[in-house]
Design a protein around this motif. Sequence first.
Motif, PDB file in Angstrom:
ATOM      1  N   CYS A  26       0.686  -1.107   0.019  1.00 31.25           N
ATOM      2  CA  CYS A  26       0.125   0.012   0.122  1.00 31.25           C
ATOM      3  C   CYS A  26       0.870   1.313  -0.021  1.00 31.25           C
ATOM      4  O   CYS A  26       2.084   1.072   0.545  1.00 31.25           O
ATOM      5  CB  CYS A  26      -0.651  -0.001   1.233  1.00 31.25           C
ATOM      6  SG  CYS A  26      -1.975  -1.383   1.422  1.00 31.25           S
ATOM      7  N   PHE A  54       0.202  -6.627  -6.375  1.00 32.86           N
ATOM      8  CA  PHE A  54      -1.261  -6.165  -6.047  1.00 32.86           C
ATOM      9  C   PHE A  54      -0.506  -4.749  -5.015  1.00 32.86           C
ATOM     10  O   PHE A  54       0.243  -4.739  -4.229  1.00 32.86           O
ATOM     11  CB  PHE A  54      -1.851  -7.208  -4.835  1.00 32.86           C
ATOM     12  CG  PHE A  54      -3.126  -6.453  -4.396  1.00 32.86           C
ATOM     13  CD1 PHE A  54      -4.184  -6.507  -4.943  1.00 32.86           C
ATOM     14  CD2 PHE A  54      -3.133  -5.762  -3.224  1.00 32.86           C
ATOM     15  CE1 PHE A  54      -5.346  -6.209  -4.672  1.00 32.86           C
ATOM     16  CE2 PHE A  54      -4.457  -5.240  -2.811  1.00 32.86           C
ATOM     17  CZ  PHE A  54      -5.622  -5.443  -3.369  1.00 32.86           C
ATOM     18  N   ASN A  56      -2.026  -0.702  -3.443  1.00 29.71           N
ATOM     19  CA  ASN A  56      -3.294  -0.330  -3.082  1.00 29.71           C
ATOM     20  C   ASN A  56      -3.000   1.063  -2.656  1.00 29.71           C
ATOM     21  O   ASN A  56      -1.996   1.219  -1.767  1.00 29.71           O
ATOM     22  CB  ASN A  56      -4.279  -1.050  -2.121  1.00 29.71           C
ATOM     23  CG  ASN A  56      -5.600  -0.398  -2.031  1.00 29.71           C
ATOM     24  OD1 ASN A  56      -6.419  -0.817  -2.850  1.00 29.71           O
ATOM     25  ND2 ASN A  56      -5.759   0.076  -0.668  1.00 29.71           N
ATOM     26  N   PRO A  60      -6.296  -0.774   2.724  1.00 31.89           N
ATOM     27  CA  PRO A  60      -7.585  -1.138   1.873  1.00 31.89           C
ATOM     28  C   PRO A  60      -8.800  -1.201   2.577  1.00 31.89           C
ATOM     29  O   PRO A  60      -8.785  -1.509   3.601  1.00 31.89           O
ATOM     30  CB  PRO A  60      -6.789  -2.539   1.553  1.00 31.89           C
ATOM     31  CG  PRO A  60      -5.505  -2.587   2.385  1.00 31.89           C
ATOM     32  CD  PRO A  60      -5.309  -1.366   2.920  1.00 31.89           C
ATOM     33  N   GLU A  64     -11.087  -3.931  -1.650  1.00 31.51           N
ATOM     34  CA  GLU A  64      -9.537  -4.239  -1.664  1.00 31.51           C
ATOM     35  C   GLU A  64      -9.112  -5.497  -1.165  1.00 31.51           C
ATOM     36  O   GLU A  64      -8.171  -6.229  -1.538  1.00 31.51           O
ATOM     37  CB  GLU A  64      -8.791  -3.164  -1.537  1.00 31.51           C
ATOM     38  CG  GLU A  64      -9.087  -1.872  -2.695  1.00 31.51           C
ATOM     39  CD  GLU A  64     -10.081  -1.146  -2.064  1.00 31.51           C
ATOM     40  OE1 GLU A  64     -10.628  -0.293  -2.746  1.00 31.51           O
ATOM     41  OE2 GLU A  64     -10.909  -1.468  -0.783  1.00 31.51           O
ATOM     42  N   ASN A  67     -10.203  -8.501  -2.714  1.00 35.81           N
ATOM     43  CA  ASN A  67      -9.199  -8.620  -4.057  1.00 35.81           C
ATOM     44  C   ASN A  67      -7.886  -9.311  -3.674  1.00 35.81           C
ATOM     45  O   ASN A  67      -7.341 -10.170  -4.392  1.00 35.81           O
ATOM     46  CB  ASN A  67      -9.100  -7.141  -4.737  1.00 35.81           C
ATOM     47  CG  ASN A  67     -10.266  -6.883  -5.410  1.00 35.81           C
ATOM     48  OD1 ASN A  67     -11.217  -7.764  -5.465  1.00 35.81           O
ATOM     49  ND2 ASN A  67     -10.344  -5.845  -5.596  1.00 35.81           N
TER      50      ASN A  67
END
Length: 78
Positions: A26, A54, A56, A60, A64, A67
């Motif tokens: 993230c 992945f 973000n 999240p 998210e 996901n």
Amino acid sequence: DETEFEPYFEEALTHLSGKKVALFGCYGWGGGEFMRKWEVRVKDGGAELFEEGFINLETPGDEELENVKEFGARFASA
């Protein structure tokens, strides 16, 4: 903090050649540029990058999190 994590990432890179790697993270600033740099470093180190990782923006939310769980399941079965 990027400088705190870097030594751990550098050490991990020495063990990744020939292995499948999934990246996730993230970010709050910088547009997630760190992920693109990590992807290059992992590939240059001889690892096989799973999907595009992945990433973000900020913490999240429920969607998210779902996901990233699916991402992890795909990685585990790959």
